[in-house]
Scaffold this active site. Structure first.
Site, PDB file in Angstrom:
ATOM      1  N   HIS A 155     -17.178  79.028  41.456  1.00 51.28           N
ATOM      2  CA  HIS A 155     -17.615  77.632  40.955  1.00 51.28           C
ATOM      3  C   HIS A 155     -19.001  77.458  41.170  1.00 51.28           C
ATOM      4  O   HIS A 155     -19.606  76.601  40.490  1.00 51.28           O
ATOM      5  CB  HIS A 155     -16.889  76.587  41.367  1.00 51.28           C
ATOM      6  N   ASP A 359     -26.847  74.481  41.113  1.00 52.82           N
ATOM      7  CA  ASP A 359     -25.633  73.864  41.018  1.00 52.82           C
ATOM      8  C   ASP A 359     -24.960  74.880  40.085  1.00 52.82           C
ATOM      9  O   ASP A 359     -25.420  75.109  38.998  1.00 52.82           O
ATOM     10  CB  ASP A 359     -25.673  72.279  40.304  1.00 52.82           C
TER      11      ASP A 359
HETATM   12  P1  ADP Z   1     -19.756  69.235  43.344  1.00 56.57           P
HETATM   13  O1  ADP Z   1     -18.349  69.921  42.687  1.00 56.57           O
HETATM   14  O2  ADP Z   1     -20.982  70.051  43.858  1.00 56.57           O
HETATM   15  O3  ADP Z   1     -19.606  68.030  44.008  1.00 56.57           O
HETATM   16  P2  ADP Z   1     -19.800  68.146  40.289  1.00 56.57           P
HETATM   17  O4  ADP Z   1     -20.888  67.344  39.635  1.00 56.57           O
HETATM   18  O5  ADP Z   1     -19.727  69.426  39.516  1.00 56.57           O
HETATM   19  O6  ADP Z   1     -20.276  68.552  41.810  1.00 56.57           O
HETATM   20  O7  ADP Z   1     -18.369  67.491  40.518  1.00 56.57           O
HETATM   21  C1  ADP Z   1     -18.486  66.305  41.079  1.00 56.57           C
HETATM   22  C2  ADP Z   1     -17.297  65.307  41.178  1.00 56.57           C
HETATM   23  O8  ADP Z   1     -17.247  64.365  42.051  1.00 56.57           O
HETATM   24  C3  ADP Z   1     -17.461  64.712  39.566  1.00 56.57           C
HETATM   25  O9  ADP Z   1     -16.328  64.693  38.816  1.00 56.57           O
HETATM   26  C4  ADP Z   1     -17.916  63.286  40.072  1.00 56.57           C
HETATM   27  O10 ADP Z   1     -17.212  62.244  39.119  1.00 56.57           O
HETATM   28  C5  ADP Z   1     -17.194  63.142  41.323  1.00 56.57           C
HETATM   29  N1  ADP Z   1     -17.979  62.313  42.292  1.00 56.57           N
HETATM   30  C6  ADP Z   1     -19.375  62.237  42.606  1.00 56.57           C
HETATM   31  N2  ADP Z   1     -19.729  61.347  43.429  1.00 56.57           N
HETATM   32  C7  ADP Z   1     -18.642  60.489  43.468  1.00 56.57           C
HETATM   33  C8  ADP Z   1     -18.410  59.266  43.861  1.00 56.57           C
HETATM   34  N3  ADP Z   1     -19.329  58.540  44.835  1.00 56.57           N
HETATM   35  N4  ADP Z   1     -17.361  58.534  43.926  1.00 56.57           N
HETATM   36  C9  ADP Z   1     -16.413  59.418  43.307  1.00 56.57           C
HETATM   37  N5  ADP Z   1     -16.307  60.446  42.557  1.00 56.57           N
HETATM   38  C10 ADP Z   1     -17.759  60.982  42.614  1.00 56.57           C
END
Ligand code: ADP
Length: 463
Positions: A155, A359
């Site tokens: 991922h 990322d």
């Molecule tokens: P990573 O997997 O590195 O954290 P991604 O952007 O691919 O990054 O996925 C992050 C996920 O976490 C997304 O589905 C997003 O909606 C969720 N997310 C990020 N910040 C928050 C938050 N403050 N509260 C709830 N969900 C969050």
């Protein structure tokens, strides 16, 4: 008889309905196809066990966990996975925590999970391994004589050859990937880095059919860009929220950042980009507030504690410099929020600021686009360091390290004419639709099934 699907991932939903994009997608894929989902147990064990624990549930597939002792969690998970492999794959070799016990713990947990899998797997089964927690798994399975097809989806970004050479175990790293039948990566750029690394390896060979050979192992590498369940996001976004989730001033515009608290997300750089925008902005233009919502993450890892302090200091300084009695330019909120709150925020925002330094994909970029009102959409500012930038070329693509570039893109996003916003959004929405998460899963599983001959039969297993 066709074999079953076995999915291995770090976390599995053990209680209540599954939540989170990937977890829901895997749940639905397994419900459709049947199979077994294995992940780490949430409680620590006193002693490591040699059998999986079944998890009771009503699903149309089975679930099981493997346990970890507290020491294993420290070395395998916090240590090697999150303090070695994570920085390695995000171009932060300066943060590599070189402790021999981390690598030993990582190998030992993977060898134990492989032994447990070997007890239950049939030759026609397909094993789909998720992510950097389980890189040695296929190699360990081959050592045990398992002939089933084994695929890995990484991922996070595939590291460059120069970064891999910073690992003490760099040679093993190459062998780990080579023991899978199929390696799925997020982007074409990841595939190119992977092929380049194996080309440079003294024993690496590119076969005429596009597969890669390393000593006795042959594997295929392909990109499978992950996506979201765009329809669900668009549906939630259409429902007006019960209350205004932010209460920002009526004359202020909303700029939104949503990321885990992680150094790879470039949040300090983002704050500096916003500060550049503030320094140059026309005082008569509407005020814009940056709301940064950040769930805490891996708090026991040192590098994560440092970034919290840095962000608190930086936001305080910028607010002190530019804030006014009735306006706080940065609102930095360290907490997780439910999707029902997040989605209306995406929709309210004039600019979505997604500026990671590195990322694998970045799903927030896709969620932001899916949640917009197509008639009056917000603008996505996207880092070229995010895997998503390979597909989402109609975003305002920025260099996240360059504060002036980020500041200019914020200004451009806030002042972009409606027609241009609509046409960029329509093109981005097309990308979101074309990378639907359910199709992504089916594509990977089908590609793994299409691997002709279980690779174990062709290998001289390294000792
Ligand atoms: P990573 O997997 O590195 O954290 P991604 O952007 O691919 O990054 O996925 C992050 C996920 O976490 C997304 O589905 C997003 O909606 C969720 N997310 C990020 N910040 C928050 C938050 N403050 N509260 C709830 N969900 C969050």
């Amino acid at each position: 008889m066709p074999g079953r699907l076995i999915v291995l991932s770090n976390r599995i939903p053990t209680e209540g309905p599954p939540s989170g994009g990937l977890v829901v997608a895997l749940h639905e894929l397994l419900a459709e196809r049947g199979g077994l989902w294995i992940g780490a147990a949430s409680d620590f064990a006193d002693e490591p066990s040699e059998t999986f624990q079944p998890v009771a549930g009503e699903e149309r597939y089975e679930k099981a966990t493997f346990d970890l002792t507290e020491d294993e969690h420290a070395d395998y998970y916090l240590g090697y996975a999150n303090s070695v492999l994570w920085p390695l794959c995000h171009h932060r070799t300066d943060l590599l925590a070189m402790e021999r016990r981390y690598a030993d713990g990582y190998r030992a947990v993977n060898a134990r999970v492989a032994r447990m899998l070997a007890q239950i797997v049939g030759p026609e089964d397909r094993i789909w391994v998720h992510d950097y927690h389980f890189l040695p798994l296929a190699l360990e399975l081959r050592r045990l004589g398992v002939a089933a097809r084994v695929g890995m989806f990484l991922h996070i970004p595939f590291p460059a050859a120069a970064d891999i050479s910073a690992l003490t175990e760099s040679d093993e790293f190459y062998q780990w990937f080579a023991a899978f039948d199929l390696v799925g990566l997020q982007t074409e750029a990841d595939v190119a880095r992977c092929l380049d690394a194996y080309r440079r390896h003294p024993s690496g060979e590119m076969l005429l059919d596009g597969r890669v050979k390393l000593d006795g192992s042959i594997f295929k590498v392909r990109s499978f860009p992950i996506g979201i369940d765009g329809k669900t996001f668009a549906d939630i976004a259409k429902t007006p929220p019960a209350h205004d989730p932010v209460h920002i001033r009526a004359d202020a515009r909303l700029i939104l950042g949503v990321d885990r608290l992680d150094y790879s997300k470039g949040i300090p750089h983002r704050f500096r980009g916003f500060s550049t925008y503030l320094a140059r902005r026309d005082p008569c233009s509407p005020r814009a507030t940056l709301l940064q919502i950040t769930p805490p993450s891996r708090e026991s890892v040192m590098a994560y504690q440092e970034i919290t302090r840095e962000l608190e200091a930086l936001s305080g300084r910028i607010n002190g410099q530019y804030g006014e009695i009735d306006w706080t330019p940065i609102r930095f909120v360290v907490r997780s929020v439910p999707r029902e709150t997040l989605v209306p925020l995406y929709r309210m925002a004039s600019v979505g600021l997604v500026t990671p330094l590195a990322d694998g994909m970045n799903l927030v970029a896709k969620e932001f686009v899916a949640a917009q009102d197509p008639d009056d959409p917000g603008v996505l500012v996207l880092s070229r360091g995010a895997g998503a930038a390979e597909q989402m070329t109609d975003a305002l693509i920025v260099n996240p390290y360059d504060a002036e570039d980020v500041g200019d893109a914020i200004e451009k996003g806030l002042t972009m004419p409606l027609e241009e916003r609509r046409s960029r959004h329509a093109a981005l929405m097309e990308v979101v639709r074309n990378t639907d998460i359910f199709e992504w899963g089916n594509r990977f599983i089908d590609a793994l099934g299409a691997v002709k001959k279980p690779a174990a039969q062709m290998r001289e297993t390294p000792g």
